[in-house]
Write an enzyme that holds these catalytic residues in place. Structure first.
Site, PDB file in Angstrom:
ATOM      1  N   LYS A  54       0.845  -1.205   0.000  1.00 38.76           N
ATOM      2  CA  LYS A  54       0.000   0.000   0.000  1.00 38.76           C
ATOM      3  C   LYS A  54       0.879   1.254   0.000  1.00 38.76           C
ATOM      4  CE  LYS A  54      -3.776  -2.402   2.230  1.00 38.76           C
ATOM      5  NZ  LYS A  54      -4.431  -2.810   3.470  1.00 38.76           N
ATOM      6  N   GLN A  98      -4.691  -1.461   9.479  1.00 35.50           N
ATOM      7  CA  GLN A  98      -4.486  -2.806   8.936  1.00 35.50           C
ATOM      8  C   GLN A  98      -5.034  -3.840   9.932  1.00 35.50           C
ATOM      9  OE1 GLN A  98      -3.188  -3.540   5.801  1.00 35.50           O
ATOM     10  NE2 GLN A  98      -3.884  -5.606   6.311  1.00 35.50           N
ATOM     11  N   ASP A 121     -11.436   2.720   3.199  1.00 32.77           N
ATOM     12  CA  ASP A 121     -11.728   1.285   3.055  1.00 32.77           C
ATOM     13  C   ASP A 121     -13.226   1.056   2.831  1.00 32.77           C
ATOM     14  OD1 ASP A 121      -9.644  -0.496   3.017  1.00 32.77           O
ATOM     15  OD2 ASP A 121      -9.380  -0.538   5.196  1.00 32.77           O
TER      16      ASP A 121
END
Ligand code: NAP
Length: 301
Positions: A54, A98, A121
């Protein structure tokens, strides 16, 4: 092989180039770039490798990238305080925590603490609600379903009026992609059926599908005789079925999808490979959501 391959690796490159160009344009006009923070708790090797990818992608497209690594012992209160800090930070447009988090931390509480307008997200209940309403309400569609829809659009598959069957009802893939495909609009306007372990005739439903989206996590679940000739088959499954040594002499996992690819590619009209299909799209769409977040702030659509 009769099916056209829909390669996530190629579509990723196109989209990342588009994002890079737009970031440069915004920077020149407004003096701002999208800011993405990735919060990693502990040292889980799989999480480290996802976060690394990422970060690399964020750098590549010209984002401001903040990597915030915290010890596995961080308290829930301290993690919530950290999120609050980034919620208030004007230079940050996307906050990514995460998963998984250590057991002493309530994941739901942490994800719900993220400002929905920085939830790139798309997992915050506010964004799930926005997705359900559809249209202009949608800010951040969750990344894997958004990637699936983008692949279908870029492959030129007709979705209006199409019978879409989604195998799997998870909150991160099955439910959101089904919801996205029923909306009025581009790459959607379909008639959608969701199937799962409670479904009586899985094969019968799959056989009706003009677009079959499979996210079950069961290798080779979908048999070739379940596929309608000419259908578009999107295989989301990533199943580790063994290990092999790659050209660099490194041990790597052997990955398989949820669809019997070799047989299915002779029947389908379009198909995604595993690996190299849906997989590369998820981080790409995360970058797109982060760019969108800055654009919303600047009043651009
Ligand atoms: P999940 O939370 O485990 O959900 C799987 C769903 O499939 C459940 O709804 C389950 O039904 C259904 N299912 C399982 N076995 C079935 C069967 N035999 N017949 C019918 N339905 C069945 O999984 P997920 O998170 O959605 O992920 C699914 C797969 O996609 C995994 O392989 C995952 O690794 C992969 N994935 C890939 C990406 C990516 O490429 N970027 C992202 C996310 C996920 P019930 O609800 O009835 O149990």
């Amino acid at each position: 092989m009769t099916a056209k391959l829909i390669k996530g690796t190629e579509i990723r490159e196109q989209i990342l180039e588009e994002i890079t160009a737009e970031v440069a344009e915004i920077k020149a006009k407004y003096g701002k770039v999208p800011g993405l923070v990735t919060i990693l708790v502990g040292e889980n090797p799989a999480s480290i490798s996802y976060v690394t990818l990422k970060i690399q992608t964020a750098h590549r497209v010209g984002f401001k990238e903040v990597q915030d690594s915290q010890p596995v012992t961080i308290s829930e209160a301290d993690l919530l305080a950290l999120i609050d800090k980034y919620n208030k930070d004007d230079s940050i447009n996307g906050i990514l925590v995460q998963l998984p988090l250590p057991k002493h931390i309530d994941e739901k509480k942490v994800l719900n603490a993220i400002d929905p307008d920085k939830d790139v997200d798309g997992f915050h209940p506010v964004n799930v609600g926005r997705l359900m309403i559809g249209g202009d309400e949608v800010k951040f569609p969750p990344c894997t379903p958004a990637g699936i829809q983008e692949m279908i659009i870029r492959a030129g598959v007709e979705t209006k009026g199409a019978e879409v069957v989604v195998v799997g009802r998870s909150n991160i893939v099955g439910k959101p992609i089904a919801n996205m495909m029923i909306q009025k609009g581009k790459g959607a306007n379909s008639t959608v059926t969701i199937v799962h372990t409670g479904t009586k005739d899985l094969a019968g439903h799959c056989k009706r599908a003009d677009i079959l989206i499979v996210a079950a996590g069961v290798p080779d679940l979908v048999k070739p005789e379940w596929i309608k000739p000419g259908a578009c088959v999107i295989d989301v499954g990533v199943n580790r079925v063994g290990e092999k040594v790659n050209e660099a002499g490194k041990k790597v996992a052997i990955l398989k999808g949820d669809v019997d690819f070799n047989a299915a590619k002779e029947i389908a009209g379009w198909i995604t490979p595993v690996p190299g299909g849906v997989g590369p799209m998820t981080i790409t769409m995360l970058m797109l959501n982060t760019l969108k977040s800055l654009k919303f702030k600047l009043g651009k659509k």
